[in-house]
Write a protein that holds these residues in place. Structure first.
Motif, PDB file in Angstrom:
ATOM      1  N   ARG A 221      43.784  75.788  62.954  1.00 47.26           N
ATOM      2  CA  ARG A 221      43.824  76.489  64.232  1.00 47.26           C
ATOM      3  C   ARG A 221      45.130  76.212  64.985  1.00 47.26           C
ATOM      4  O   ARG A 221      45.472  75.058  65.250  1.00 47.26           O
ATOM      5  CB  ARG A 221      42.642  76.076  65.104  1.00 47.26           C
ATOM      6  N   SER A 252      42.289  80.751  69.541  1.00 43.99           N
ATOM      7  CA  SER A 252      43.130  80.215  68.469  1.00 43.99           C
ATOM      8  C   SER A 252      43.537  81.308  67.483  1.00 43.99           C
ATOM      9  O   SER A 252      42.831  82.308  67.312  1.00 43.99           O
ATOM     10  CB  SER A 252      42.424  79.082  67.716  1.00 43.99           C
ATOM     11  N   ASP A 254      44.134  81.484  63.603  1.00 39.90           N
ATOM     12  CA  ASP A 254      43.797  80.656  62.449  1.00 39.90           C
ATOM     13  C   ASP A 254      44.636  81.030  61.232  1.00 39.90           C
ATOM     14  O   ASP A 254      44.807  82.218  60.925  1.00 39.90           O
ATOM     15  CB  ASP A 254      42.314  80.787  62.127  1.00 39.90           C
TER      16      ASP A 254
END
Length: 331
Positions: A221, A252, A254
């Protein structure tokens, strides 16, 4: 340049204690104080009367001064301890230490563990005979009816990003609004000190900072701008790399280890949740992509405690994070 010492929090709690003592003295002389609800709309009268707190689940009547508080998440535990209240019970995080390791040991000593955060033991909670339960709808909204039968239950809507607003709800439920004001004022002073140590708002804003979290069982993340740690970085005035604008729901962005270079910035902080190998930390930080990042080559990569930087979610955690930011970036 050295970091701020824990005196920030110590001074706040000491001042809070003096305020309580003063309030008790006034009460003994025939004076009373009145607490408003989290929305400022409560007008139920003198100290000692139950108060109404607006929550994510509607208005909730709470005791004037709760004595047996149970908290069901890490943010609520940080809040009550920051305000000088030791809960009788708390859930534990999914970490080896149980209660998060940044919390002072003496403050959590004697607190009864009432189960894992997402699966609290309702019988254990009831057995503590609480007069107030604190949590959030996103965590335990499905258990609200059962919890409310045990004790008045104050839920905020969410956790993480709205932590400052949630803290005010916690303070209102505890009857600790004066203490909360001291905590937030102290935090603002500490933020100003750190920003100054980093060269002021303009220089801090020109320093782009990434926050990376390695998570066992998930992708890596790169934290965006709508989460707990992002609010602290923003308060100090630090810049964020462009990739943060692509974060899903602001939380976030990823990535796989093969795209870790997207996290490059003037400085990179990283933490690990779970086993370093299973979370891909070992693999990623040993890769050529990682080692070729500007932050790595310039010695501006900092491993930080996940329990403090990501899981704590409160003013006691934030105070320590501010000190670590200053130590790392004001070199």
């Amino acid at each position: 340049m050295t970091a701020k010492t824990p005196s920030h929090r110590s001074r706040t709690l000491a001042a809070a204690s003096l305020t309580v003592a003063a309030a008790l003295a006034l009460s003994a002389c025939g004076f009373s104080t009145e607490s408003g609800s989290a929305s400022g709309s409560d007008s139920e009268g003198s100290a000692g009367a139950p108060r109404t707190v607006r929550t994510a689940m509607g208005d909730v009547k709470v005791p004037a001064a709760p004595q047996r508080v149970v908290v069901l998440d890490t943010a609520e535990l940080d809040s009550v301890l920051t305000l000088g209240v030791k809960p009788v019970g708390a859930t534990h995080a999914d970490v080896d230490s149980g209660f998060l390791n940044y919390l002072p040991k003496d403050q959590v000593a004697g607190v009864t563990d009432v189960g894992r955060m997402m699966t609290p033991n309702l019988e254990a909670i009831a057995g503590l005979k609480p007069d107030l339960i604190l949590t959030s709808k996103i965590r335990h909204g499905d258990k609200y009816a059962e919890l409310s039968k045990i004790a008045p239950t104050v839920m905020t809507e969410n956790t993480g990003h709205p932590w400052k607003e949630n803290f005010q709800v916690h303070a209102e439920a505890l009857g600790k609004k004066a203490e909360a004001k001291m905590v937030t004022d102290d935090y603002a002073r500490h933020v100003a000190d750190v920003t100054k140590a980093l060269g002021g708002r303009e220089k801090a804003g020109a320093t782009e900072v990434s926050m990376v979290r390695f998570v066992e069982g998930a992708d890596i993340r790169i934290y965006g701008k709508k989460n707990y740690i992002a609010t602290i970085l923003a308060d100090v005035g630090l810049g964020r790399p462009a990739i943060t604008d692509k974060a899903k729901d602001g939380f976030s962005y990823d990535v796989s280890p093969e795209k870790i270079d997207l996290a490059d910035a003037d400085a990179v902080f990283h933490s690990t949740y779970g086993d370093p190998k299973k979370s891909k930390e070992t693999q990623t930080t040993g890769s050529g992509l990682w080692k070729n990042m500007d932050a790595v080559k310039n010695g501006k990569v900092f491993a930080v405690d996940d329990q403090l930087w990501i899981q704590g979610i409160g003013y006691t955690a934030a105070d320590k994070i501010l000190s670590e930011l200053q130590t790392s970036l004001a070199k």
